[in-house]
Design a protein around this motif. Sequence first.
Motif, PDB file in Angstrom:
ATOM      1  N   GLU A 142       3.692  10.557  -3.345  1.00 23.06           N
ATOM      2  CA  GLU A 142       3.796  10.624  -2.171  1.00 23.06           C
ATOM      3  C   GLU A 142       2.693  11.569  -1.549  1.00 23.06           C
ATOM      4  OE1 GLU A 142       7.768  10.665   0.713  1.00 23.06           O
ATOM      5  OE2 GLU A 142       6.971  13.010   0.433  1.00 23.06           O
ATOM      6  N   ILE A 143       1.622  11.138  -0.566  1.00 18.03           N
ATOM      7  CA  ILE A 143       0.793  12.035  -0.296  1.00 18.03           C
ATOM      8  C   ILE A 143       1.103  12.463   1.081  1.00 18.03           C
ATOM      9  CG2 ILE A 143      -1.815  12.123   0.284  1.00 18.03           C
ATOM     10  CD1 ILE A 143      -0.998  11.903  -2.632  1.00 18.03           C
TER      11      ILE A 143
ATOM     12  N   ARG B 271      -4.732   8.892   2.494  1.00 20.75           N
ATOM     13  CA  ARG B 271      -4.183   8.328   1.253  1.00 20.75           C
ATOM     14  C   ARG B 271      -5.219   7.402   0.594  1.00 20.75           C
ATOM     15  NH1 ARG B 271       0.903   6.927   5.136  1.00 20.75           N
ATOM     16  NH2 ARG B 271       2.239   8.995   4.828  1.00 20.75           N
TER      17      ARG B 271
ATOM     18  N   CYS C 258      -7.298   9.582  -1.698  1.00 20.61           N
ATOM     19  CA  CYS C 258      -6.412   9.900  -2.909  1.00 20.61           C
ATOM     20  C   CYS C 258      -6.318   8.832  -3.766  1.00 20.61           C
ATOM     21  CB  CYS C 258      -5.027  10.402  -2.510  1.00 20.61           C
ATOM     22  SG  CYS C 258      -5.195  11.917  -1.565  1.00 20.61           S
ATOM     23  N   ARG C 259      -6.080   7.375  -3.343  1.00 19.08           N
ATOM     24  CA  ARG C 259      -5.897   6.343  -4.226  1.00 19.08           C
ATOM     25  C   ARG C 259      -7.391   6.234  -4.852  1.00 19.08           C
ATOM     26  NH1 ARG C 259      -3.740   0.458  -2.919  1.00 19.08           N
ATOM     27  NH2 ARG C 259      -4.256  -0.550  -4.903  1.00 19.08           N
TER      28      ARG C 259
ATOM     29  N   MET D  90       0.072   0.233  -3.720  1.00 21.17           N
ATOM     30  CA  MET D  90       0.588   1.057  -2.782  1.00 21.17           C
ATOM     31  C   MET D  90       1.903   0.362  -2.343  1.00 21.17           C
ATOM     32  SD  MET D  90      -0.177   3.852  -0.959  1.00 21.17           S
ATOM     33  CE  MET D  90      -2.116   3.875  -0.473  1.00 21.17           C
TER      34      MET D  90
ATOM     35  N   ASN E  44       4.373   3.369   1.645  1.00 21.09           N
ATOM     36  CA  ASN E  44       3.033   3.751   1.706  1.00 21.09           C
ATOM     37  C   ASN E  44       2.717   5.254   0.684  1.00 21.09           C
ATOM     38  OD1 ASN E  44       1.601   2.577   3.872  1.00 21.09           O
ATOM     39  ND2 ASN E  44       2.992   3.888   5.241  1.00 21.09           N
ATOM     40  N   GLN E  45       3.486   4.972  -0.522  1.00 22.54           N
ATOM     41  CA  GLN E  45       3.555   5.646  -1.572  1.00 22.54           C
ATOM     42  C   GLN E  45       2.606   4.958  -2.794  1.00 22.54           C
ATOM     43  OE1 GLN E  45       8.238   7.315  -1.294  1.00 22.54           O
ATOM     44  NE2 GLN E  45       7.763   5.530  -2.390  1.00 22.54           N
TER      45      GLN E  45
ATOM     46  N   CYS F  46      -3.959  17.849   1.797  1.00 24.63           N
ATOM     47  CA  CYS F  46      -2.911  17.293   1.562  1.00 24.63           C
ATOM     48  C   CYS F  46      -1.633  17.839   0.532  1.00 24.63           C
ATOM     49  CB  CYS F  46      -3.088  15.764   0.917  1.00 24.63           C
ATOM     50  SG  CYS F  46      -3.849  16.088  -0.678  1.00 24.63           S
TER      51      CYS F  46
END
Length: 527
Positions: free
Chosen positions: A191-192, A208, A211-212, A229, A233-234, A263
């Motif tokens: 989780e971001i 996000r 980060c991905r 994802m 949205n995790q 983040c």
Amino acid sequence: MGELKVLIVDDEYLIRNLLRMRIDWEKQGMKIIGEAAHAAEALEFVDKHRPDVIFTDIYMPSIDGIEFSERVLKKYPDIKIVIVTGHDEFEYARKSIKIGISDFILKPIHASELLSVTEKLRKTIEEERTREKEMEVLKEELRRNLPYLKEKFLYHWLNGSLSKEEIYEKAAYFQVPMGRGTEAFQIAVMEISSVSATHTEEQLILLRMECRNKIEAFYKDNSQVIILMDTRNQIVLISQSQDNHLVSDCEWLMANLLHLGTCTVSIGIGRRHEHIEAAHLGYEEACRALHYQAFVGKNQVVCFEDIVEGGDEQYRSNTELLRQLQFYISVGSSERASQTLGQIFDVSFASVSQFRMAAMDVIMECQRAAIEQQIENEHVFDKETLVSILTAELLPQLMQSLERYVLHVAGVIYSRQEAKVGNLISQVKDYLEHNISNPEVGLASTAAAFFVSPGHLGRLMKKETGQTFVEYLTNLRMKKAEMLLKQTDLKGYEIGEQVGITDPHYFSILFKKNMGRSMNEYRNCRE
């Protein structure tokens, strides 16, 4: 579509010439690009020039028209072939339907028949090519949507909605590495969140994505890790690696993502499972471990194994009872919420950790109910209170703390709702006072004015006043009529109009029924 290319195959020159001269091919949108006197020559021509349409005789030296057609259609199934045959050959020619012959023309060749066949062929080819274009558009759209469809497949897999064979079939289509015999996997859910409370939704999405991208770059040379994802949205990592380095990988990733300074990162990791059908268990475990961040803080990697001591025995949520609990808390029903809480814990747990998992479910439902009711109370979301519940070592102690918390949240919601109800009824009473002369005022119109249902308003009025809506309104009108009788010289029908009852006869009957005497008797008594 341009001109269609036509090849004529017949060992008789006169027949070939007759076909060429019988109609205006250009007018039909066709062009004869070649002739062949035998099948071998025709096959070579077909390979070189790829005609759209072939007219061929049946009887030819060496290779007859049926065998020639079969060879062409096997190699070029889109070419349309018309057999030119005599009446005595027709039954034989009909057998060629099985190999895909498009049509027949009987000798002697008539222009009308040839026109009919060519028009039909052109229409068929146009329709096929239109469909091919449409199919290409669909294929291109499929190619563009492939990443989305791939993630959709993976999400269905994680939710346990696919059979083992469906998983393998779809994995092969989407080129997801999933080798048979090496099915063991482990799942992490990340989780971001933004460190800034002022971040817009767009900024959070971009964060996000950033980060991905970093996670994908980390695993770019490792085909055994799948990244997607989920609908919350995790970021989900599915590792099929045999080296079992997922935990250390996640700790490294979290440390590097935190260096961004923009983040917070929370990661939950499920247990390792041996069969691909168990993906929903691994995903559920990772999500449960992630939820534990609410109690131990963000920027942590939590393994499901660390919070469950029950070995192979797994805790299973009772989703139906949890839904009931949330409903009773949401409506402020403390008694029903307490009863449902007792049902949730009326099972045999293998360990204190399983008590805590059940308690965490209950806390989540309490918080969800509070959020839905737009309650932001420090006592509802107090971290110390929640941690004290989850650190209880004995079931009685846990139950007491948890029940106090559930009753507290239900009580806060009930008090808020009672205040809202009291305020609503007060506004309704004021509305009726100001609109008493309007004969159209009733339960439905009043409910509409306050954006509630008539049934709901009727129940609230009965609860708050002890009277039905109609009884309350009638009583209000009679009190106003009584006051007008005492203080004015208005006639009976005029008083009725003042209180919203325009029928004098009905008003007279209603007044006597409610006040115990007629208006004249009431007025005479006043004098």
